[in-house]
Design a protein around this motif. Structure first.
Motif, PDB file in Angstrom:
ATOM      1  N   LEU A  71       6.500   2.796  -3.998  1.00 23.52           N
ATOM      2  CA  LEU A  71       5.647   1.954  -4.832  1.00 23.52           C
ATOM      3  C   LEU A  71       5.870   2.307  -6.288  1.00 23.52           C
ATOM      4  N   ARG A  72       6.061   1.288  -7.117  1.00 22.48           N
ATOM      5  CA  ARG A  72       6.203   1.486  -8.557  1.00 22.48           C
ATOM      6  C   ARG A  72       5.029   0.793  -9.225  1.00 22.48           C
ATOM      7  N   ASP A  73       4.290   1.557 -10.046  1.00 27.51           N
ATOM      8  CA  ASP A  73       3.121   0.967 -10.700  1.00 27.51           C
ATOM      9  C   ASP A  73       3.546   0.276 -11.990  1.00 27.51           C
ATOM     10  N   GLU A  74       2.552  -0.193 -12.744  1.00 26.96           N
ATOM     11  CA  GLU A  74       2.829  -0.974 -13.954  1.00 26.96           C
ATOM     12  C   GLU A  74       3.505  -0.152 -15.045  1.00 26.96           C
ATOM     13  N   ARG A  75       3.320   1.166 -15.007  1.00 24.89           N
ATOM     14  CA  ARG A  75       3.943   2.034 -16.008  1.00 24.89           C
ATOM     15  C   ARG A  75       5.368   2.417 -15.635  1.00 24.89           C
ATOM     16  N   GLY A  76       5.801   2.068 -14.428  1.00 24.75           N
ATOM     17  CA  GLY A  76       7.143   2.390 -13.980  1.00 24.75           C
ATOM     18  C   GLY A  76       7.233   3.665 -13.156  1.00 24.75           C
ATOM     19  N   VAL A  77       6.122   4.311 -12.902  1.00 26.01           N
ATOM     20  CA  VAL A  77       6.108   5.544 -12.121  1.00 26.01           C
ATOM     21  C   VAL A  77       6.217   5.184 -10.639  1.00 26.01           C
ATOM     22  N   MET A  78       7.159   5.838  -9.947  1.00 22.37           N
ATOM     23  CA  MET A  78       7.373   5.565  -8.531  1.00 22.37           C
ATOM     24  C   MET A  78       6.847   6.713  -7.680  1.00 22.37           C
ATOM     25  N   HIS A  79       6.341   6.373  -6.500  1.00 20.80           N
ATOM     26  CA  HIS A  79       5.996   7.398  -5.528  1.00 20.80           C
ATOM     27  C   HIS A  79       6.286   6.875  -4.129  1.00 20.80           C
ATOM     28  N   GLN A  80       6.553   7.817  -3.233  1.00 19.05           N
ATOM     29  CA  GLN A  80       6.873   7.439  -1.865  1.00 19.05           C
ATOM     30  C   GLN A  80       5.610   6.960  -1.160  1.00 19.05           C
ATOM     31  N   SER A  81       5.779   5.990  -0.307  1.00 17.31           N
ATOM     32  CA  SER A  81       4.654   5.410   0.395  1.00 17.31           C
ATOM     33  C   SER A  81       5.013   5.276   1.869  1.00 17.31           C
ATOM     34  N   TYR A  82       4.125   4.672   2.605  1.00 14.55           N
ATOM     35  CA  TYR A  82       4.383   4.398   4.010  1.00 14.55           C
ATOM     36  C   TYR A  82       3.947   2.972   4.302  1.00 14.55           C
ATOM     37  N   ARG A  83       4.368   2.479   5.429  1.00 12.60           N
ATOM     38  CA  ARG A  83       4.196   1.063   5.750  1.00 12.60           C
ATOM     39  C   ARG A  83       2.726   0.642   5.780  1.00 12.60           C
ATOM     40  N   LYS A  84       1.853   1.485   6.285  1.00 12.93           N
ATOM     41  CA  LYS A  84       0.421   1.148   6.366  1.00 12.93           C
ATOM     42  C   LYS A  84      -0.182   0.993   4.968  1.00 12.93           C
ATOM     43  N   GLU A  85       0.183   1.881   4.045  1.00 12.42           N
ATOM     44  CA  GLU A  85      -0.336   1.770   2.678  1.00 12.42           C
ATOM     45  C   GLU A  85       0.161   0.500   2.005  1.00 12.42           C
ATOM     46  N   VAL A  86       1.436   0.172   2.205  1.00 12.09           N
ATOM     47  CA  VAL A  86       1.978  -1.061   1.630  1.00 12.09           C
ATOM     48  C   VAL A  86       1.267  -2.272   2.223  1.00 12.09           C
ATOM     49  N   SER A  87       1.008  -2.237   3.515  1.00  8.97           N
ATOM     50  CA  SER A  87       0.299  -3.338   4.167  1.00  8.97           C
ATOM     51  C   SER A  87      -1.116  -3.486   3.615  1.00  8.97           C
ATOM     52  N   ASP A  88      -1.828  -2.366   3.466  1.00  8.11           N
ATOM     53  CA  ASP A  88      -3.190  -2.410   2.924  1.00  8.11           C
ATOM     54  C   ASP A  88      -3.211  -2.924   1.488  1.00  8.11           C
ATOM     55  N   LEU A  89      -2.258  -2.469   0.672  1.00 10.07           N
ATOM     56  CA  LEU A  89      -2.196  -2.933  -0.717  1.00 10.07           C
ATOM     57  C   LEU A  89      -1.835  -4.404  -0.797  1.00 10.07           C
ATOM     58  N   MET A  90      -0.988  -4.859   0.114  1.00  3.11           N
ATOM     59  CA  MET A  90      -0.608  -6.266   0.112  1.00  3.11           C
ATOM     60  C   MET A  90      -1.803  -7.139   0.497  1.00  3.11           C
ATOM     61  N   LEU A  91      -2.609  -6.682   1.444  1.00  9.09           N
ATOM     62  CA  LEU A  91      -3.793  -7.448   1.836  1.00  9.09           C
ATOM     63  C   LEU A  91      -4.837  -7.497   0.727  1.00  9.09           C
ATOM     64  N   SER A  92      -4.913  -6.427  -0.073  1.00  7.45           N
ATOM     65  CA  SER A  92      -5.869  -6.415  -1.191  1.00  7.45           C
ATOM     66  C   SER A  92      -5.264  -7.013  -2.463  1.00  7.45           C
ATOM     67  N   LYS A  93      -4.069  -7.600  -2.345  1.00 15.31           N
ATOM     68  CA  LYS A  93      -3.381  -8.308  -3.437  1.00 15.31           C
ATOM     69  C   LYS A  93      -3.099  -7.416  -4.634  1.00 15.31           C
ATOM     70  N   GLN A  94      -2.775  -6.151  -4.351  1.00 18.01           N
ATOM     71  CA  GLN A  94      -2.392  -5.248  -5.424  1.00 18.01           C
ATOM     72  C   GLN A  94      -0.886  -5.149  -5.568  1.00 18.01           C
ATOM     73  N   ILE A  95      -0.130  -5.718  -4.659  1.00 19.34           N
ATOM     74  CA  ILE A  95       1.322  -5.716  -4.766  1.00 19.34           C
ATOM     75  C   ILE A  95       1.729  -7.046  -5.389  1.00 19.34           C
ATOM     76  N   ILE A  96       2.441  -6.963  -6.507  1.00 16.21           N
ATOM     77  CA  ILE A  96       2.813  -8.181  -7.223  1.00 16.21           C
ATOM     78  C   ILE A  96       4.234  -8.625  -6.918  1.00 16.21           C
ATOM     79  N   GLY A  97       5.007  -7.783  -6.220  1.00 20.12           N
ATOM     80  CA  GLY A  97       6.365  -8.182  -5.890  1.00 20.12           C
ATOM     81  C   GLY A  97       7.049  -7.163  -5.004  1.00 20.12           C
ATOM     82  N   PHE A  98       8.187  -7.586  -4.468  1.00 20.04           N
ATOM     83  CA  PHE A  98       8.993  -6.723  -3.616  1.00 20.04           C
ATOM     84  C   PHE A  98      10.408  -6.655  -4.181  1.00 20.04           C
ATOM     85  N   GLU A  99      11.043  -5.514  -3.987  1.00 16.72           N
ATOM     86  CA  GLU A  99      12.454  -5.375  -4.360  1.00 16.72           C
ATOM     87  C   GLU A  99      13.222  -4.833  -3.193  1.00 16.72           C
TER      88      GLU A  99
END
Length: 99
Positions: A71-99
């Motif tokens: 996951l890369r935030d708005e400041r450009g800082v990246m951190h490792q994530s897992y599929r469940k966290e990405v799924s939860d963030l996507m459902l809460s509309k906090q993910i603005i795009g995929f690469e």
């Protein structure tokens, strides 16, 4: 859950108000008005919460690299994530795009 609560308040306020008009009972009208005020309060509080609290949550860009997610935030800082966290963030509309 929200739709259930809103629907219940709408039906309750309508039923009590119509029974109050039918029976000419002022107490039933007051109960219907209280349910209507609760409904208005719930809808207004929810819109305020969405506007001020949810808009301040950080937005992320999800990056898939093989089987791993980052996951890369708005400041450009990246951190490792897992599929469940990405799924939860996507459902809460906090993910603005995929690469």
């Amino acid at each position: 859950m929200r739709d259930f609560i809103v629907g219940t308040l709408m039906l309750s306020s309508g039923a009590w108000a119509s029974l109050g008009f039918y029976n000419r009972d002022f107490g039933m009208l007051i109960i219907g008005a209280i349910f209507l005020l609760l409904l208005i309060f719930l809808v207004v509080a929810e819109s305020i919460y969405k506007r001020f609290v949810l808009s301040k949550l950080p937005k992320f860009t999800a990056i898939a690299y093989g089987d791993e997610w980052f996951l890369r935030d708005e400041r450009g800082v990246m951190h490792q994530s897992y599929r469940k966290e990405v799924s939860d963030l996507m459902l809460s509309k906090q993910i603005i795009g995929f690469e």
